[in-house]
Scaffold this motif. Structure first.
Motif, PDB file in Angstrom:
ATOM      1  N   ALA A 272      41.273   3.996 -54.901  1.00  0.00           N
ATOM      2  CA  ALA A 272      41.236   4.148 -56.358  1.00  0.00           C
ATOM      3  C   ALA A 272      39.872   3.845 -57.063  1.00  0.00           C
ATOM      4  O   ALA A 272      38.952   4.356 -57.998  1.00  0.00           O
TER       5      ALA A 272
ATOM      6  N   LYS B 149      47.517   2.857 -55.936  1.00  0.00           N
ATOM      7  CA  LYS B 149      46.757   3.076 -57.231  1.00  0.00           C
ATOM      8  C   LYS B 149      45.996   2.046 -57.787  1.00  0.00           C
ATOM      9  O   LYS B 149      45.115   2.492 -58.806  1.00  0.00           O
TER      10      LYS B 149
ATOM     11  N   PHE C  36      43.846  -0.072 -59.605  1.00  0.00           N
ATOM     12  CA  PHE C  36      42.497  -0.221 -60.169  1.00  0.00           C
ATOM     13  C   PHE C  36      42.128  -1.276 -60.816  1.00  0.00           C
ATOM     14  O   PHE C  36      41.053  -1.839 -60.628  1.00  0.00           O
ATOM     15  N   ASP C  37      43.082  -1.657 -61.806  1.00  0.00           N
ATOM     16  CA  ASP C  37      42.355  -2.539 -62.869  1.00  0.00           C
ATOM     17  C   ASP C  37      42.126  -3.831 -62.691  1.00  0.00           C
ATOM     18  O   ASP C  37      41.115  -4.286 -62.803  1.00  0.00           O
TER      19      ASP C  37
ATOM     20  N   MET D 161      36.853   6.102 -55.440  1.00  0.00           N
ATOM     21  CA  MET D 161      36.932   7.386 -56.333  1.00  0.00           C
ATOM     22  C   MET D 161      36.228   7.267 -57.912  1.00  0.00           C
ATOM     23  O   MET D 161      35.526   7.915 -57.924  1.00  0.00           O
ATOM     24  N   TYR D 162      36.609   5.904 -58.473  1.00  0.00           N
ATOM     25  CA  TYR D 162      35.956   6.100 -59.690  1.00  0.00           C
ATOM     26  C   TYR D 162      34.682   5.875 -59.548  1.00  0.00           C
ATOM     27  O   TYR D 162      33.678   6.297 -60.533  1.00  0.00           O
TER      28      TYR D 162
ATOM     29  N   ALA E  98      39.697  11.185 -54.200  1.00  0.00           N
ATOM     30  CA  ALA E  98      40.710  11.686 -55.114  1.00  0.00           C
ATOM     31  C   ALA E  98      41.836  12.470 -54.143  1.00  0.00           C
ATOM     32  O   ALA E  98      43.127  12.042 -54.456  1.00  0.00           O
TER      33      ALA E  98
ATOM     34  N   TRP F 196      38.884  -3.608 -60.320  1.00  0.00           N
ATOM     35  CA  TRP F 196      37.803  -3.456 -61.246  1.00  0.00           C
ATOM     36  C   TRP F 196      37.492  -4.683 -62.146  1.00  0.00           C
ATOM     37  O   TRP F 196      36.035  -4.999 -62.165  1.00  0.00           O
TER      38      TRP F 196
ATOM     39  N   LEU G 217      43.574  10.174 -51.630  1.00  0.00           N
ATOM     40  CA  LEU G 217      44.304   9.191 -52.202  1.00  0.00           C
ATOM     41  C   LEU G 217      45.524  10.015 -52.700  1.00  0.00           C
ATOM     42  O   LEU G 217      46.680   9.468 -52.296  1.00  0.00           O
TER      43      LEU G 217
END
Lengths: 280, 224
Positions: free
Chosen positions: B179, B158, B160-161, B182-183, B199, B164, B202
């Protein structure tokens, strides 16, 4: 562990300590770099001297980050989210646990699985429907909407832990209280909740940290400065490099990390407890 | 997708191994809880802030390059985040930096639940150091190891942060995990269909990983 015997220091002990200290220093190096460079004056920053401390302009850098990313209202919103949402979640979770364990809700385990099952799926899966639903219902970009979603996300874990915790409380306590004439509601508020204080605090701290540090939901469901939580604000500060110097970005990163770090250091035991509680 | 695989393997092995190392080393140590503190500190920092810090450290010619240069290793001027798979490795490093502490904490909890008597007996029989760890501690740590690995797998899928904040999946899409893809598909490019498909993928992968892990864990509990 607590009962340390006095004994001569063995070579193995020294090796252990040395390895740990070296690893620990490696781990602290990034934090050192963050502190030193976040404190440098914007003009005094040279890339070749990142390892060398110089100047102390931390506060003005922070102020700069504060105004550039419009952190003021953001900070307030984030604080609101990370206090209200975990609080609600902890209470709801406790109520769920109480209902299943103490009130012996019929098919309690099925209810529990329904509540907890959602956490197996990644957040990304619900992101799209959530976005559309929020946009359609007018919750998009509102503080209420953010509180609702953060609460909803925190409930399963809290229900999970509280169910386990209440299982460890002897059922005879409940029966005794019933005999003494207490209703289910007052048993919950006056006996079960006080008994569970340490677990409740542990969950609250874990969830508050999660909400404070969340990026994905904030990025997706908000837009305006006043509603948007702090982590998306920080990413946008980073990407608008043109206007903000690296020292400012670092100071901003430090600023938004401080609350969780302080909370963490102040409550290390609770953290460990919370993690341990989640294991059973 | 291959990136997600590399990512999962990296996150499952490195922080778990390091976490176990730290836990075993600090366990029963006189200043154990103090020596553990440096590892726990990054955990309280958010993924975004971790990304900001490491971005800065990994700048071309930045702190990391200088440290490498000072050690006499080649690659001082490398753009650490500008090419793959180097960028993914660097992000694994950053995530390990953040994640080792929690794993160590979980292992410490596990170590504390191990009864002392068998260890004492083994010690009397002359087992020391490595053998003590391999034959005594490790088997007894199995349940908690399963938990830690399971959490790491699900968590890493998962992720992401950190990604990103560090590369936004770039250059191109080379460092994107599922992830992130997907975003991006959904909210940046506005390809809702594509995004939803990713998504779903995932979710399936995460669900499969969790199911396998839960089965193992339940089997463990039953045999215990």
């Amino acid at each position: 562990m607590t009962a340390q015997r006095k004994r001569p220091i063995r070579p193995a002990e020294i090796v252990r300590t040395v390895v740990l200290i070296i690893l620990g220093l490696l781990w602290l190096a990034p934090i050192y770099l963050l502190l030193v460079n976040a404190a440098k004056p914007v003009a005094g920053y040279r890339q070749a001297e990142v390892w060398v401390p110089g100047g102390f302009d931390l506060l003005s850098n922070m102020a700069d980050a504060f105004s550039k990313a419009a952190l003021g209202p953001t900070l307030f919103s984030t604080l609101l989210y990370s206090i209200v949402a975990p609080l609600l979640a902890v209470l709801i979770g406790a109520a769920v646990g109480y209902g299943i364990v103490a009130l012996r809700l019929r098919h309690g385990f099925v209810w529990f699985v329904i509540i907890f099952g959602g956490t197996i799926f990644p957040l990304q899966m619900v992101l799209m429907p959530l976005f559309l639903g929020y946009a359609g219902s007018g919750l998009y970009d509102t503080r209420i909407g953010m509180i609702i979603i953060y609460t909803a996300i925190s409930v399963p874990f809290s229900a999970f832990v509280m169910r386990n915790f209440f299982t460890s409380i002897a059922y005879s306590i409940y029966e005794a209280a019933t005999v003494d004439g207490a209703g289910p509601w007052s048993i919950f508020v006056r006996i079960y909740l006080p008994l569970a204080t340490s677990a409740l605090v542990a969950i609250f701290i874990l969830q508050a940290t999660f909400v404070w540090n969340d990026l994905l939901l904030g990025l997706t469901l908000t837009q305006s400065d006043g509603v948007r939580p702090i982590m998306p604000a920080l990413t946008s500060l980073q990407s608008t490099y043109g206007g903000s110097a690296i020292t400012t970005v670092l100071a901003g990163g430090l600023l938004v990390s401080l609350p969780t770090v302080v909370l963490f250091l102040a409550s290390q035991r609770f953290f460990a407890r919370g993690l341990a509680l989640g294991q059973f | 997708l291959i990136n997600t695989a590399l990512w999962v393997v990296g996150i499952v092995t490195i922080p778990v191994a390091l976490g176990m190392l730290v836990a075993v080393l600090t366990h029963g140590h006189r200043y154990g809880s103090w020596l553990r503190l440096p590892f726990l500190l990054p955990y309280a920092i958010s993924g975004v802030a971790v990304g900001v810090i490491w971005n800065f450290i990994l700048e071309t010619g930045g702190a990391f390059g200088q440290a490498i240069g000072a050690l006499g290793l080649p690659g001082e001027g490398t753009g650490w985040l500008l090419q793959n798979p180097l960028a993914t490795l660097m992000m694994i490093m950053a995530t390990s930096w953040q994640g080792t502490g929690v794993n160590a904490l979980l292992f410490v909890v596990g170590l504390q639940s191990i009864p002392v008597e068998p260890l004492e007996a083994a010690r009397l029989d002359g087992a020391t150091g490595w053998r003590l760890f391999w034959h005594q501690l490790l088997p007894q740590l199995r349940p908690i190891t399963t938990v830690v690995i399971g959490l790491s797998i699900v968590g890493s899928l998962k992720t992401f942060d950190v990604v990103w904040a560090m590369t936004q999946g770039g250059p191109g899409t080379s460092t994107a995990t599922l992830a992130v893809t997907m975003y991006k598909e959904t909210f940046v490019v506005n390809e809702y269909g594509q995004g939803s498909a990713v998504a779903m993928l995932l979710s399936v992968v995460t669900f499969a990983a969790s199911a396998i892990y839960l089965r193992y864990q339940l089997a463990d509990v039953r045999s215990a």
